[in-house]
Scaffold this motif. Sequence first.
Motif, PDB file in Angstrom:
ATOM      1  N   ASN A  15       0.813  -1.215   0.000  1.00 43.61           N
ATOM      2  CA  ASN A  15       0.000   0.000   0.000  1.00 43.61           C
ATOM      3  C   ASN A  15       0.841   1.257   0.000  1.00 43.61           C
ATOM      4  OD1 ASN A  15      -2.944  -0.830   0.336  1.00 43.61           O
ATOM      5  ND2 ASN A  15      -1.775  -2.204   1.665  1.00 43.61           N
ATOM      6  N   HIS A  60      -0.771   2.703   9.860  1.00 46.59           N
ATOM      7  CA  HIS A  60      -0.573   1.717  10.933  1.00 46.59           C
ATOM      8  C   HIS A  60       0.610   0.820  10.608  1.00 46.59           C
ATOM      9  CE1 HIS A  60      -3.134  -0.529   8.134  1.00 46.59           C
ATOM     10  NE2 HIS A  60      -2.769  -1.649   8.726  1.00 46.59           N
ATOM     11  N   ASP A  64       2.259  -4.402   5.244  1.00 41.62           N
ATOM     12  CA  ASP A  64       1.764  -3.998   3.925  1.00 41.62           C
ATOM     13  C   ASP A  64       1.517  -2.485   3.849  1.00 41.62           C
ATOM     14  OD1 ASP A  64      -0.427  -4.639   5.702  1.00 41.62           O
ATOM     15  OD2 ASP A  64      -1.802  -4.533   4.005  1.00 41.62           O
ATOM     16  N   HIS A  65       1.716  -1.767   4.963  1.00 44.37           N
ATOM     17  CA  HIS A  65       1.602  -0.303   4.984  1.00 44.37           C
ATOM     18  C   HIS A  65       2.925   0.358   5.400  1.00 44.37           C
ATOM     19  CE1 HIS A  65      -2.857  -0.457   4.687  1.00 44.37           C
ATOM     20  NE2 HIS A  65      -2.597  -1.669   5.141  1.00 44.37           N
ATOM     21  N   ASP A 177      -6.930   0.870   7.063  1.00 49.48           N
ATOM     22  CA  ASP A 177      -7.603  -0.397   7.361  1.00 49.48           C
ATOM     23  C   ASP A 177      -8.512  -0.149   8.564  1.00 49.48           C
ATOM     24  OD1 ASP A 177      -5.919  -1.316   5.434  1.00 49.48           O
ATOM     25  OD2 ASP A 177      -4.974  -2.884   6.626  1.00 49.48           O
ATOM     26  N   HIS A 419      -6.850  -1.387  -1.324  1.00 54.95           N
ATOM     27  CA  HIS A 419      -6.676  -2.465  -0.352  1.00 54.95           C
ATOM     28  C   HIS A 419      -7.719  -3.564  -0.493  1.00 54.95           C
ATOM     29  CE1 HIS A 419      -5.816  -4.384   3.539  1.00 54.95           C
ATOM     30  NE2 HIS A 419      -4.716  -3.661   3.586  1.00 54.95           N
TER      31      HIS A 419
HETATM   32 ZN   LIG Z   1      -3.434  -3.659   5.246  1.00 59.49          ZN
END
Ligand SMILES: [Zn+2]
Length: 452
Positions: A15, A60, A64-65, A177, A419
């Motif tokens: 992401n 966060h 994946d971020h 998310d 996402h």
């Molecule tokens: Zn995520």
Amino acid sequence: MKLIDLNRHGGIGANSIFVQIGDFNILVDAGLHPKMVGKEALPDFEPIEDLDLDLIILTHCHLDHLGGLPIVASLHPDAPIITSLPNLTLAPRMLRNSINVMKRQRQELNILDYPLFLHRDVAAVSKRLVGQRFERGEVYLKGKDRIEVTLHPAGHVAGAAAVEFIHKHRRIVFSGDVLFEAQRTLPGAHLPKGKIDTLILETTRGRTARKPEVNRASEVDRLIDTVAAILERGGSCLIPVFALGRMQELFKILYEARNFGRLPRCPVFAAGLGIDLCNHFEKIRRSTRLVDFDLGMLEKMRVQQPDPKMRPGRDLPRKGIYLVSSGMMVEHTPSYHIAASLLPHPDNGICFVGYCDPETPGGEILAEPEAENYFFDALDYLAPRQASVDQFDLSGHADREELAAYAVQSEARAVVLTHGDADAREWFLEELQANMPDSTVINPEPLCQYQI
Ligand SMILES: [Zn+2]
Ligand SMILES: [Zn+2]
């Protein structure tokens, strides 16, 4: 406003979204793709190579971020990195763990790009993190332009934030998310209400319709009953968990169930990053009150390290509950090794508590409930499948219906989908186009620039 999705492979992926709002160049998140390796796992930062970022926002600390942040931060050394207070503690810890995993993978899998960054890069990122309280706007200036940035609690995992930008009376909101329901350790999301100009919306669960009879509380009940049944028949119970968030919630669920007499007292085993993160959760509770987690629980349950002497096929030397990562039972992780010991014995049981990607060992075991064997590839071991296997929906993501309702009430002029896998986004596209006929719904092509 201009927007480019830098997540080059689409899906949930790595992401990272670039937006230009007025004079401000802003990047929201810089993740690593959970299923790619090497440089391919990074977002494609080429479209922002020749410009200066004014702000980087971290929503966060899931990788994946977060996992690509040190790379983009070193390319843009002057941009402050804005995030919530819990992430000041969690981000450096998660990044340091990621380096150790990459170093191991370099050796085991011969991935020469790894590690993508070093401990000194993490130290440099840590110095640039700017902690911001939830629901308190901060104003940033550039020449004559100004923008206000507000972080809102997004549930999901400790520290998770939705981001609101206010620029010339236009509101732009990134959901990040989101989980609206409260977890045992964390309140649910509290997203900005009222009219929004542009909403960037996560779509993780777009494929999954809500079952009205199932909710988080009923799933927790079913989990406790299943664990109790495994222990009562004399077996061990493996609960594969993500180290950040889910392990801490499971500790609390088990602790409360024991105190209410719903689970027999038995040894609890846990290991790895998740235990270390429990210490960080305790610190975050003390300093911010933003999580509800008390480290004393682990002492009262006498949590121990699992016995390292494990052999595929030979039952675990000590009976009990094994709370270990990875949540999807990925090869070379403690949950994979423990499963190889426990699966051939009928008294034992495995309880999955979250989503498993179909291409992971967890996903493979769940996909074929009738199979007689499971082949543990990385151990070259064909296991007779005797233990019980169950799955419980303790997802960290909001139902698609709740997210769609949020988008509709916002009356956003434009909604940008992010996402989610292709079919998850497709559901949102149809649902929102039908219920928001005056809005533009965009499912962005990676690396294409959109004028919104
Ligand atoms: Zn995520
Ligand atoms: Zn996440």
